[in-house]
Design a protein around this motif. Structure first.
Motif, PDB file in Angstrom:
ATOM      1  N   PHE A  40       0.839  -1.196   0.000  1.00 39.66           N
ATOM      2  CA  PHE A  40       0.000   0.000   0.000  1.00 39.66           C
ATOM      3  C   PHE A  40       0.875   1.248   0.000  1.00 39.66           C
ATOM      4  O   PHE A  40       2.103   1.162   0.131  1.00 39.66           O
ATOM      5  N   VAL A  41       0.246   2.393  -0.179  1.00 39.79           N
ATOM      6  CA  VAL A  41       0.934   3.681  -0.064  1.00 39.79           C
ATOM      7  C   VAL A  41       0.189   4.539   0.949  1.00 39.79           C
ATOM      8  O   VAL A  41      -1.011   4.364   1.170  1.00 39.79           O
ATOM      9  N   SER A  42       0.903   5.455   1.582  1.00 37.47           N
ATOM     10  CA  SER A  42       0.283   6.474   2.426  1.00 37.47           C
ATOM     11  C   SER A  42       0.147   7.744   1.590  1.00 37.47           C
ATOM     12  O   SER A  42       1.137   8.238   1.045  1.00 37.47           O
ATOM     13  N   VAL A  43      -1.083   8.239   1.475  1.00 39.28           N
ATOM     14  CA  VAL A  43      -1.373   9.401   0.637  1.00 39.28           C
ATOM     15  C   VAL A  43      -1.595  10.614   1.549  1.00 39.28           C
ATOM     16  O   VAL A  43      -2.441  10.578   2.446  1.00 39.28           O
ATOM     17  N   TYR A  44      -0.842  11.681   1.293  1.00 31.65           N
ATOM     18  CA  TYR A  44      -0.888  12.868   2.140  1.00 31.65           C
ATOM     19  C   TYR A  44      -1.848  13.915   1.579  1.00 31.65           C
ATOM     20  O   TYR A  44      -1.902  14.140   0.361  1.00 31.65           O
ATOM     21  N   SER A  45      -2.546  14.565   2.483  1.00 30.61           N
ATOM     22  CA  SER A  45      -3.437  15.664   2.108  1.00 30.61           C
ATOM     23  C   SER A  45      -2.617  16.890   1.726  1.00 30.61           C
ATOM     24  O   SER A  45      -1.522  17.111   2.242  1.00 30.61           O
ATOM     25  N   ASN A  46      -3.175  17.701   0.836  1.00 30.83           N
ATOM     26  CA  ASN A  46      -2.567  18.996   0.515  1.00 30.83           C
ATOM     27  C   ASN A  46      -3.059  20.094   1.456  1.00 30.83           C
ATOM     28  O   ASN A  46      -2.673  21.251   1.327  1.00 30.83           O
ATOM     29  N   GLN A  47      -3.917  19.716   2.426  1.00 30.96           N
ATOM     30  CA  GLN A  47      -4.452  20.688   3.382  1.00 30.96           C
ATOM     31  C   GLN A  47      -3.630  20.630   4.663  1.00 30.96           C
ATOM     32  O   GLN A  47      -3.421  19.565   5.233  1.00 30.96           O
ATOM     33  N   ALA A  48      -3.190  21.777   5.132  1.00 34.48           N
ATOM     34  CA  ALA A  48      -2.285  21.855   6.275  1.00 34.48           C
ATOM     35  C   ALA A  48      -2.887  21.304   7.560  1.00 34.48           C
ATOM     36  O   ALA A  48      -2.161  20.837   8.444  1.00 34.48           O
ATOM     37  N   GLU A  83     -11.116  14.663  -0.427  1.00 35.01           N
ATOM     38  CA  GLU A  83     -10.159  15.553  -1.082  1.00 35.01           C
ATOM     39  C   GLU A  83      -9.499  14.864  -2.275  1.00 35.01           C
ATOM     40  O   GLU A  83      -9.395  15.434  -3.363  1.00 35.01           O
ATOM     41  N   PHE A  84      -9.082  13.616  -2.082  1.00 34.93           N
ATOM     42  CA  PHE A  84      -8.407  12.884  -3.167  1.00 34.93           C
ATOM     43  C   PHE A  84      -9.344  12.702  -4.362  1.00 34.93           C
ATOM     44  O   PHE A  84      -8.906  12.707  -5.520  1.00 34.93           O
ATOM     45  N   SER A  85     -10.643  12.534  -4.102  1.00 35.76           N
ATOM     46  CA  SER A  85     -11.604  12.285  -5.184  1.00 35.76           C
ATOM     47  C   SER A  85     -11.750  13.486  -6.119  1.00 35.76           C
ATOM     48  O   SER A  85     -12.260  13.353  -7.233  1.00 35.76           O
ATOM     49  N   LYS A  86     -11.287  14.666  -5.690  1.00 33.24           N
ATOM     50  CA  LYS A  86     -11.382  15.872  -6.513  1.00 33.24           C
ATOM     51  C   LYS A  86     -10.129  16.112  -7.349  1.00 33.24           C
ATOM     52  O   LYS A  86     -10.061  17.070  -8.130  1.00 33.24           O
ATOM     53  N   LEU A  87      -9.130  15.251  -7.196  1.00 35.66           N
ATOM     54  CA  LEU A  87      -7.895  15.403  -7.980  1.00 35.66           C
ATOM     55  C   LEU A  87      -8.166  15.196  -9.464  1.00 35.66           C
ATOM     56  O   LEU A  87      -8.944  14.316  -9.855  1.00 35.66           O
ATOM     57  N   LYS A  88      -7.496  16.003 -10.277  1.00 34.16           N
ATOM     58  CA  LYS A  88      -7.660  15.908 -11.724  1.00 34.16           C
ATOM     59  C   LYS A  88      -6.298  15.750 -12.395  1.00 34.16           C
ATOM     60  O   LYS A  88      -5.252  15.958 -11.770  1.00 34.16           O
ATOM     61  N   LYS A  89      -6.328  15.371 -13.663  1.00 36.51           N
ATOM     62  CA  LYS A  89      -5.107  15.158 -14.432  1.00 36.51           C
ATOM     63  C   LYS A  89      -4.156  16.354 -14.284  1.00 36.51           C
ATOM     64  O   LYS A  89      -4.553  17.510 -14.430  1.00 36.51           O
ATOM     65  N   GLY A  90      -2.891  16.051 -13.963  1.00 35.15           N
ATOM     66  CA  GLY A  90      -1.881  17.086 -13.801  1.00 35.15           C
ATOM     67  C   GLY A  90      -1.686  17.569 -12.377  1.00 35.15           C
ATOM     68  O   GLY A  90      -0.670  18.205 -12.068  1.00 35.15           O
ATOM     69  N   ASP A  91      -2.671  17.271 -11.486  1.00 33.00           N
ATOM     70  CA  ASP A  91      -2.515  17.664 -10.085  1.00 33.00           C
ATOM     71  C   ASP A  91      -1.379  16.870  -9.440  1.00 33.00           C
ATOM     72  O   ASP A  91      -1.016  15.779  -9.899  1.00 33.00           O
ATOM     73  N   ARG A  92      -0.853  17.413  -8.355  1.00 36.62           N
ATOM     74  CA  ARG A  92       0.271  16.774  -7.655  1.00 36.62           C
ATOM     75  C   ARG A  92      -0.123  16.460  -6.214  1.00 36.62           C
ATOM     76  O   ARG A  92      -0.879  17.199  -5.592  1.00 36.62           O
ATOM     77  N   ILE A  93       0.413  15.358  -5.715  1.00 39.56           N
ATOM     78  CA  ILE A  93       0.113  14.944  -4.343  1.00 39.56           C
ATOM     79  C   ILE A  93       1.282  14.122  -3.818  1.00 39.56           C
ATOM     80  O   ILE A  93       2.026  13.505  -4.596  1.00 39.56           O
ATOM     81  N   SER A  94       1.455  14.115  -2.497  1.00 40.51           N
ATOM     82  CA  SER A  94       2.591  13.415  -1.889  1.00 40.51           C
ATOM     83  C   SER A  94       2.208  12.011  -1.430  1.00 40.51           C
ATOM     84  O   SER A  94       1.119  11.798  -0.880  1.00 40.51           O
ATOM     85  N   LEU A  95       3.136  11.079  -1.646  1.00 38.67           N
ATOM     86  CA  LEU A  95       2.959   9.685  -1.241  1.00 38.67           C
ATOM     87  C   LEU A  95       4.189   9.200  -0.489  1.00 38.67           C
ATOM     88  O   LEU A  95       5.304   9.672  -0.713  1.00 38.67           O
ATOM     89  N   LEU A  96       3.985   8.196   0.363  1.00 37.00           N
ATOM     90  CA  LEU A  96       5.075   7.411   0.937  1.00 37.00           C
ATOM     91  C   LEU A  96       4.789   5.963   0.586  1.00 37.00           C
ATOM     92  O   LEU A  96       3.694   5.453   0.837  1.00 37.00           O
ATOM     93  N   GLY A  97       5.782   5.284   0.009  1.00 39.04           N
ATOM     94  CA  GLY A  97       5.552   3.889  -0.342  1.00 39.04           C
ATOM     95  C   GLY A  97       6.672   3.341  -1.203  1.00 39.04           C
ATOM     96  O   GLY A  97       7.633   4.046  -1.521  1.00 39.04           O
ATOM     97  N   PRO A  98       6.560   2.085  -1.609  1.00 36.15           N
ATOM     98  CA  PRO A  98       5.512   1.150  -1.205  1.00 36.15           C
ATOM     99  C   PRO A  98       5.725   0.679   0.227  1.00 36.15           C
ATOM    100  O   PRO A  98       6.853   0.555   0.679  1.00 36.15           O
ATOM    101  N   LEU A  99       4.630   0.412   0.934  1.00 35.96           N
ATOM    102  CA  LEU A  99       4.677   0.024   2.336  1.00 35.96           C
ATOM    103  C   LEU A  99       4.057  -1.358   2.540  1.00 35.96           C
ATOM    104  O   LEU A  99       3.229  -1.815   1.750  1.00 35.96           O
ATOM    105  N   GLY A 100       4.459  -2.009   3.639  1.00 33.21           N
ATOM    106  CA  GLY A 100       3.915  -3.329   3.955  1.00 33.21           C
ATOM    107  C   GLY A 100       4.641  -4.446   3.227  1.00 33.21           C
ATOM    108  O   GLY A 100       5.555  -4.219   2.435  1.00 33.21           O
TER     109      GLY A 100
END
Length: 263
Positions: A40-48, A83-100
């Motif tokens: 799995f991956v850990s997906v980080y929010s873009n909201q502080a 929040e993730f469901s509103k992401l569109k092509k070209g948007d950027r987001i932070s991940l940590l992985g692969p985990l487990g």
């Protein structure tokens, strides 16, 4: 255990494939190359104000294109998944992985690949990987609440597939074990992911049938790397890290031999 990477990745595409279920493809630098089925991956929010990441299982891995695929459920308004469901092509987001730890396939043993609810997506990459490597024959058995049988068509492309729905709208009325019994299916090993009641029933069934059973457990996580102990489960043996009968789902799992954990 694969190396893990903290990356800012790019959205390739996203679409809604069922009620509150989203299918997100991300271009990575290193994560796809090092990932394997069941991780799995850990997906980080873009909201502080949202500090903790959300763990999401890998539904697809394309090492050549360097992409991963996440199929996840939106769990409510104001959540990270919304929040993730509103992401569109070209948007950027932070991940940590692969985990487990992912799944380890026992070569040559006829297998059941079983998924229930949001435990369905991680089984797809395992099915594709097993078909490609030809390590072992397998039968897919998927469980859903109703006729929103997301990803089922892709499982059917991989081989023999059966489905159970709680309302009987598709396939067998009931759960995955009802489908196995109704269709007189046989195997030597189980690989499964889904809600705890399903995993508990599969553990009991495997013991009764003398089968090996590997289960991928779902749990709310915080750090995702085993440091905070927020996602421990009861184990049959003492954990070397904490010296009590606990295992960390994010670090020691999420895949366990069913006999290793109490459900």
């Amino acid at each position: 255990m694969s190396d893990k990477f903290k990356e800012t990745v790019t959205v390739v595409e996203q679409k809604c494939i069922a009620a509150d279920i989203y299918d997100l493809t991300l271009l990575t630098e290193n994560i796809a190359e090092h990932a394997r089925p069941g991780q799995f991956v850990s997906v980080y929010s873009n909201q502080a104000d949202k500090i903790l990441p959300r763990p999401i299982s890998l539904c697809g891995i394309d090492k050549e294109k360097k992409t991963i695929r996440l199929v996840y459920r939106v769990t409510g308004a104001g959540t990270g998944t919304e929040e993730f469901s509103k992401l569109k092509k070209g948007d950027r987001i932070s991940l940590l992985g692969p985990l487990g730890n992912g799944f380890t396939v026992e070569p040559g043993k006829r297998a059941f690949l079983i998924g229930g609810g949001i435990g369905v997506p991680p089984m797809l990459e395992l099915a594709k990987s097993m078909k490609k490597s030809n390590e072992a024959d397998f039968t897919v058995v998927m469980g859903y609440r109703n006729s929103d049988t997301f990803l089922l068509d892709e499982f059917q492309e991989q081989g023999i597939s059966y489905v159970a729905t709680e309302d009987g709208s598709v396939g067998t009325r009931g759960n995955v074990l009802d489908a196995i019994r109704e269709n007189h299916l046989k195997a030597e090993v189980i690989y499964a992911c889904g809600p705890t009641p399903m995993l508990r029933a599969l553990k009991a069934y495997a013991k009764e049938q003398g089968m090996t059973c590997y289960i991928s457990m779902e749990e709310r996580m915080a750090c995702g790397i085993g440091a905070c102990l927020a996602c421990v489960c009861r184990s049959t043996e003492k954990d070397a890290h904490s010296n009590v009968k606990n295992k960390r789902i994010c670090k020691d799992g999420p895949v366990f031999l069913a006999e290793e954990v109490e459900l």
